[in-house]
Enzyme design. Structure first.
Site, PDB file in Angstrom:
ATOM      1  N   CYS A   2     -13.672  30.316 -27.923  1.00 14.04           N
ATOM      2  CA  CYS A   2     -14.619  30.148 -29.009  1.00 14.04           C
ATOM      3  C   CYS A   2     -15.740  29.184 -28.613  1.00 14.04           C
ATOM      4  O   CYS A   2     -15.574  28.331 -27.756  1.00 14.04           O
ATOM      5  CB  CYS A   2     -13.982  29.603 -30.290  1.00 14.04           C
ATOM      6  SG  CYS A   2     -12.539  30.510 -30.819  1.00 14.04           S
ATOM      7  N   ARG A  27     -18.075  32.755 -24.561  1.00 12.28           N
ATOM      8  CA  ARG A  27     -16.812  32.049 -24.804  1.00 12.28           C
ATOM      9  C   ARG A  27     -15.880  32.809 -25.736  1.00 12.28           C
ATOM     10  O   ARG A  27     -14.713  32.438 -25.905  1.00 12.28           O
ATOM     11  CB  ARG A  27     -17.091  30.668 -25.426  1.00 12.28           C
ATOM     12  CG  ARG A  27     -17.958  29.777 -24.582  1.00 12.28           C
ATOM     13  CD  ARG A  27     -18.213  28.474 -25.292  1.00 12.28           C
ATOM     14  NE  ARG A  27     -16.995  27.710 -25.455  1.00 12.28           N
ATOM     15  CZ  ARG A  27     -16.517  26.860 -24.564  1.00 12.28           C
ATOM     16  NH1 ARG A  27     -17.169  26.674 -23.439  1.00 12.28           N
ATOM     17  NH2 ARG A  27     -15.407  26.202 -24.780  1.00 12.28           N
ATOM     18  N   TRP A  75     -13.023  33.866 -30.224  1.00 14.55           N
ATOM     19  CA  TRP A  75     -12.063  34.622 -29.414  1.00 14.55           C
ATOM     20  C   TRP A  75     -10.726  34.412 -30.123  1.00 14.55           C
ATOM     21  O   TRP A  75     -10.166  33.329 -30.109  1.00 14.55           O
ATOM     22  CB  TRP A  75     -12.015  34.075 -27.990  1.00 14.55           C
ATOM     23  CG  TRP A  75     -11.189  34.914 -27.065  1.00 14.55           C
ATOM     24  CD1 TRP A  75     -11.606  36.005 -26.350  1.00 14.55           C
ATOM     25  CD2 TRP A  75      -9.808  34.728 -26.724  1.00 14.55           C
ATOM     26  NE1 TRP A  75     -10.570  36.505 -25.599  1.00 14.55           N
ATOM     27  CE2 TRP A  75      -9.452  35.739 -25.812  1.00 14.55           C
ATOM     28  CE3 TRP A  75      -8.819  33.800 -27.109  1.00 14.55           C
ATOM     29  CZ2 TRP A  75      -8.179  35.858 -25.269  1.00 14.55           C
ATOM     30  CZ3 TRP A  75      -7.548  33.928 -26.577  1.00 14.55           C
ATOM     31  CH2 TRP A  75      -7.236  34.945 -25.667  1.00 14.55           C
ATOM     32  N   ASN A 101     -13.055  24.942 -32.220  1.00 12.43           N
ATOM     33  CA  ASN A 101     -12.658  25.534 -30.944  1.00 12.43           C
ATOM     34  C   ASN A 101     -11.430  24.777 -30.477  1.00 12.43           C
ATOM     35  O   ASN A 101     -11.459  23.552 -30.377  1.00 12.43           O
ATOM     36  CB  ASN A 101     -13.798  25.380 -29.923  1.00 12.43           C
ATOM     37  CG  ASN A 101     -13.352  25.755 -28.520  1.00 12.43           C
ATOM     38  OD1 ASN A 101     -12.528  26.637 -28.339  1.00 12.43           O
ATOM     39  ND2 ASN A 101     -13.906  25.096 -27.527  1.00 12.43           N
ATOM     40  N   GLY A 102     -10.351  25.504 -30.193  1.00 13.47           N
ATOM     41  CA  GLY A 102      -9.113  24.859 -29.758  1.00 13.47           C
ATOM     42  C   GLY A 102      -7.938  25.491 -30.473  1.00 13.47           C
ATOM     43  O   GLY A 102      -8.058  26.581 -31.044  1.00 13.47           O
ATOM     44  N   GLU A 498      -9.006  38.565  -4.988  1.00  8.55           N
ATOM     45  CA  GLU A 498     -10.231  38.336  -5.756  1.00  8.55           C
ATOM     46  C   GLU A 498     -10.992  39.641  -5.957  1.00  8.55           C
ATOM     47  O   GLU A 498     -11.510  39.902  -7.050  1.00  8.55           O
ATOM     48  CB  GLU A 498     -11.090  37.280  -5.040  1.00  8.55           C
ATOM     49  CG  GLU A 498     -12.407  36.956  -5.699  1.00  8.55           C
ATOM     50  CD  GLU A 498     -12.300  36.482  -7.155  1.00  8.55           C
ATOM     51  OE1 GLU A 498     -11.200  36.206  -7.644  1.00  8.55           O
ATOM     52  OE2 GLU A 498     -13.358  36.412  -7.810  1.00  8.55           O
ATOM     53  N   LYS A 502     -11.873  41.149  -9.619  1.00  5.24           N
ATOM     54  CA  LYS A 502     -13.266  41.435 -10.037  1.00  5.24           C
ATOM     55  C   LYS A 502     -13.369  42.856 -10.551  1.00  5.24           C
ATOM     56  O   LYS A 502     -13.929  43.106 -11.604  1.00  5.24           O
ATOM     57  CB  LYS A 502     -14.239  41.280  -8.867  1.00  5.24           C
ATOM     58  CG  LYS A 502     -14.757  39.942  -8.490  1.00  5.24           C
ATOM     59  CD  LYS A 502     -15.601  39.194  -9.469  1.00  5.24           C
ATOM     60  CE  LYS A 502     -14.772  38.456 -10.477  1.00  5.24           C
ATOM     61  NZ  LYS A 502     -14.343  37.132 -10.174  1.00  5.24           N
ATOM     62  N   GLU A 505     -11.241  43.485 -13.951  1.00  4.53           N
ATOM     63  CA  GLU A 505     -11.626  42.796 -15.187  1.00  4.53           C
ATOM     64  C   GLU A 505     -12.931  43.305 -15.778  1.00  4.53           C
ATOM     65  O   GLU A 505     -13.106  43.281 -16.983  1.00  4.53           O
ATOM     66  CB  GLU A 505     -11.676  41.276 -14.997  1.00  4.53           C
ATOM     67  CG  GLU A 505     -12.790  40.781 -14.125  1.00  4.53           C
ATOM     68  CD  GLU A 505     -12.820  39.267 -13.998  1.00  4.53           C
ATOM     69  OE1 GLU A 505     -12.462  38.567 -14.942  1.00  4.53           O
ATOM     70  OE2 GLU A 505     -13.232  38.785 -12.926  1.00  4.53           O
ATOM     71  N   HIS A 521       7.399  47.678   1.537  1.00  8.44           N
ATOM     72  CA  HIS A 521       8.551  47.187   0.763  1.00  8.44           C
ATOM     73  C   HIS A 521       8.521  47.705  -0.664  1.00  8.44           C
ATOM     74  O   HIS A 521       9.121  47.096  -1.550  1.00  8.44           O
ATOM     75  CB  HIS A 521       8.593  45.661   0.826  1.00  8.44           C
ATOM     76  CG  HIS A 521       8.741  45.172   2.220  1.00  8.44           C
ATOM     77  ND1 HIS A 521       9.933  45.242   2.903  1.00  8.44           N
ATOM     78  CD2 HIS A 521       7.825  44.670   3.091  1.00  8.44           C
ATOM     79  CE1 HIS A 521       9.757  44.773   4.130  1.00  8.44           C
ATOM     80  NE2 HIS A 521       8.486  44.428   4.263  1.00  8.44           N
ATOM     81  N   LYS A 620     -14.829  33.185 -21.338  1.00  8.47           N
ATOM     82  CA  LYS A 620     -15.165  32.440 -20.129  1.00  8.47           C
ATOM     83  C   LYS A 620     -14.260  31.227 -19.917  1.00  8.47           C
ATOM     84  O   LYS A 620     -13.794  30.994 -18.820  1.00  8.47           O
ATOM     85  CB  LYS A 620     -16.626  31.996 -20.226  1.00  8.47           C
ATOM     86  CG  LYS A 620     -17.141  31.266 -19.011  1.00  8.47           C
ATOM     87  CD  LYS A 620     -17.475  32.236 -17.920  1.00  8.47           C
ATOM     88  CE  LYS A 620     -17.955  31.562 -16.653  1.00  8.47           C
ATOM     89  NZ  LYS A 620     -17.679  32.396 -15.476  1.00  8.47           N
TER      90      LYS A 620
HETATM   91  C1  F6R Z   1     -12.287  35.843 -13.200  1.00  7.13           C
HETATM   92  C2  F6R Z   1     -12.405  34.551 -13.838  1.00  7.13           C
HETATM   93  C3  F6R Z   1     -11.162  33.874 -14.261  1.00  7.13           C
HETATM   94  C4  F6R Z   1     -11.283  32.353 -14.057  1.00  7.13           C
HETATM   95  C5  F6R Z   1     -10.062  31.659 -14.657  1.00  7.13           C
HETATM   96  C6  F6R Z   1     -10.111  30.173 -14.417  1.00  7.13           C
HETATM   97  O1  F6R Z   1     -13.532  36.352 -12.848  1.00  7.13           O
HETATM   98  O2  F6R Z   1     -13.490  34.060 -14.057  1.00  7.13           O
HETATM   99  O3  F6R Z   1     -10.045  34.377 -13.621  1.00  7.13           O
HETATM  100  O4  F6R Z   1     -11.389  32.100 -12.689  1.00  7.13           O
HETATM  101  O5  F6R Z   1     -10.012  31.914 -16.021  1.00  7.13           O
HETATM  102  O6  F6R Z   1     -11.237  29.609 -15.017  1.00  7.13           O
HETATM  103  P1  F6R Z   1     -11.759  28.194 -14.580  1.00  7.13           P
HETATM  104  O7  F6R Z   1     -12.201  28.290 -13.163  1.00  7.13           O
HETATM  105  O8  F6R Z   1     -12.882  27.900 -15.516  1.00  7.13           O
HETATM  106  O9  F6R Z   1     -10.615  27.246 -14.733  1.00  7.13           O
END
Ligand code: F6R
Length: 625
Positions: A2, A27, A75, A101-102, A498, A502, A505, A521, A620
């Site tokens: 949020c 967010r 969120w 937020n929280g 990674e 990418k 997601e 395996h 985010k």
């Molecule tokens: C994927 C992504 C997430 C963040 C994860 C940690 O693209 O952005 O997997 O890497 O939520 O977030 P931070 O780095 O802000 O702790």
């Protein structure tokens, strides 16, 4: 998750709140709402779905009159996304409106307590208990009510509070959730993050936990829990508005992919000097850090620290964890110190064994990830020295870790991280070389080679970005598939993790990553005619091994896209497509190669018409467990 925002000034609040929320939508984006105070009345509008629905509902904010207000983009955690569960929440009496937020962990107990007292609840949220509790404690003194309320709360919160008794004024208080105060001319703001109000000011204050902030158009007053006035030094951010805008790109993600050369230059700028890495920064070079930032950039290991250092722990979530994996391989090989890596959500509950001889490195772009914060606190509790690798200046991890090395990537707005990740990898590699050089575990020649390659990364990445057509074409050819397998060994395994994240997601293609040696395996049974396999084989040492794995999947019908470096040979006979990176060391090439995987994921998602900057169900900053 949020995002919250608040405004007190001489302009109409609602349009400004909506504008700020636009920059906070990353967010959380399943509903939004605003409340505005006008002559002792609170008017409120909320809308399920994207912020544009709230824009439409309020005619761009024109439907709500008043110069003081609060806003929220959600969120959902407690209760489905709908108009009732959206914020702001009003107390039953209508005297207070709150955005939050929280997570209030003990909200059920509080709710029960208030129901006993005759309160009725409309929503399923934890936040409604906060606003009702305020109402319950309010006996004419809002300070007292806020104090009593937050004393009763367990969990995390950044709150914006409007009261019908306080015209032209709103209150804010935080604990373990981000909150900045923006200081303007004749207007002041609160927000979850700087970009939300960057258009209006570059001067910010970061309130401490449980500071009670009183905001009017002409003043920001801060009080501690004893109602004593406290001073928190403002600081000025040097970001410009363009840094937080799309700047002509169709998505923030693409813009941020293209910003990587510049971001990496900023990451290295104050640290890489020819064949030397200096991490001490201002913090150790000039004495006390700026109190406004608490943990200013800098990390130092003394002779004594080095003698004592027996283990390094790297802890993070998601992409930051994947960056940490590259860091683990790199630091172990260059420093010869054992490095354990953990997902923060696992570390915090696994009763880890660490002490004052260990160094715990927590990595987080946002600096607000709940699990990573909890892991950091656990490491501190166990006596470990802690180092945060963080992008957001003044975020919780930056403030709480003993030291911080900022990645200096600038604001990252797309939910999927790109420049956040590559700058984390670079800081980890600089950290490895800093320790290795001090420990004498790296030859001068190798050190110089790595540093020259790291210094050249911005240009290497410019080259990859300049040749993106191949990745666009591959994306056009394969975007219709519903699954993809990523394989690799060593650092290429970390890179593949990674790449898969990418792709999945943002495009919703079911992308899974396996260590190439693990295929036999179990996983290889999933390979069938036309399965798409993306093989990362940039490392020369394990190239032949991965090539064998590629042969195995090709002979079972898979179509392979391989990522290699210039000096490898043999892959072109097996893989249908080969993406070639410049010739670099095994250890430095993954950072560059990640950019190719980011572009591939981006263009697949674009072809599939996905909402790239705001993928479904994500946010985010993951400020909940
Ligand atoms: C994927 C992504 C997430 C963040 C994860 C940690 O693209 O952005 O997997 O890497 O939520 O977030 P931070 O780095 O802000 O702790």
């Amino acid at each position: 998750m949020c995002g919250i925002i608040g405004y007190a000034g001489d302009k109409q609040a609602a349009p400004l709140l909506l504008e700020g929320l636009t920059n906070l939508e990353y967010r959380g984006y399943d509903s939004s709402g605003i409340a505005v105070l006008n002559d002792g009345d609170i008017s409120m509008k909320k809308a399920k779905g994207r912020l544009k629905n709230l824009f439409e509902l309020t005619g761009g904010g024109n439907a709500l009159k008043g110069t003081t207000g609060i806003g929220h983009t959600r969120w959902a955690t407690h209760g489905e996304p709908n108009d009732v569960n959206s914020h702001p929440h009003l107390s039953g009496s209508g005297q207070f409106a709150v955005v939050h937020n929280g997570i209030i962990e003990n909200y059920l107990d509080i709710r029960e307590f208030l129901i006993q007292k005759g309160y009725k609840f409309r929503s399923q949220t934890d936040t409604e208990t906060v606003v009702q509790l305020l109402d319950y404690y309010y006996k004419g003194d809002i300070f007292e009510a806020i104090g009593k309320t937050i004393n009763k709360l367990t969990g995390s919160y950044a709150l914006g509070i409007l009261s019908v008794h306080e015209n032209g004024k709103f209150y804010a208080v935080r604990k373990d959730s981000p909150l900045v105060i923006g200081l303007g001319e004749g207007e002041n703001f609160i927000a979850s993050d700087i970009p939300a109000v960057l258009k209006h000011t570059r001067r910010f204050i970061l309130p401490e936990d449980k500071d009670v902030v009183v905001v009017t158009s002409s003043s920001v007053d801060i009080f501690d829990m004893n109602r004593e006035s406290v001073t928190r030094e403002p600081y000025t951010v040097d970001w410009d508005i363009e840094a937080a805008a799309k700047d002509g790109y169709p998505h923030y993600m693409l813009k941020e992919i293209f910003e990587q050369p510049k971001a990496l230059e900023q990451t290295m700028g104050t640290r890489l000097f020819g064949d030397t890495v200096r991490l001490e920064g201002e913090k150790y070079a000039k004495g006390e850090p700026n109190p406004a930032l608490k943990a200013k950039d800098g990390f130092r290991l003394t002779e004594r620290d080095l003698e004592n250092l027996n283990k390094i722990f790297i802890i993070a979530c998601g992409s930051s964890y994947h960056a940490g994996m590259i860091g683990k391989y790199f630091i172990e090989s260059t420093c010869r110190v054992p490095v354990e890596i953990d997902l923060a959500s696992e570390f915090r509950y696994r009763r880890p064994i660490l002490d004052k001889h260990s160094l715990t490195v927590v990595i987080s772009q946002s600096g607000e990830t709940a699990d990573t914060i909890a892991a950091l606190r656990e490491a501190k509790r166990l006596g470990s020295r802690t180092l945060g690798i963080v992008n957001v200046i003044g975020s919780t991890i930056a403030r709480e870790a003993d030291d911080v090395l900022y990645t200096f990537a600038g604001p990252e707005m797309a939910v999927a991280t790109t420049k956040g990740y590559t700058t984390q990898v670079t800081v980890l590699q600089l950290l490895g070389l800093y320790i290795a050089e001090k420990k004498g575990t790296i030859s001068a020649e190798k050190n110089a080679r790595y540093l020259a390659e790291i210094a050249a990364l911005p240009d290497v990445i410019r080259g990859i970005l300049g040749n993106q057509t191949q990745l666009q074409q591959l994306a056009s050819e394969y975007f219709g598939g519903d699954k993809a397998f990523f394989i690799g060994r060593g650092m290429d395994y970390a890179l593949s993790l990674e790449g898969a994240l990418k792709l999945k997601e943002i495009s919703y293609v079911h992308a899974e990553c396996y260590a190439a040696g693990e295929l036999k395996h179990g996983t290889i049974s999933l390979i069938e005619e036309n399965s798409l396999v993306i093989a990362c084989a940039t490392g020369s040492e394990l190239f032949d091994k991965t090539l064998s794995n590629v042969k195995e999947v090709v002979s079972r019908g898979a179509t392979v896209i391989a990522l290699v470096t210039k000096n490898s040979s043999g892959m072109e006979k097996e893989a249908k497509h080969v993406i070639t990176m410049p010739a670099m060391s095994d250890e430095t090439v993954p950072c560059a190669a990640a950019v190719a995987l980011q572009l591939f994921a981006y263009y697949v998602a674009a072809q599939r018409g996905c909402d790239i900057d705001k993928p479904r169900n994500l946010a985010k900053a993951v400020t909940v467990e």
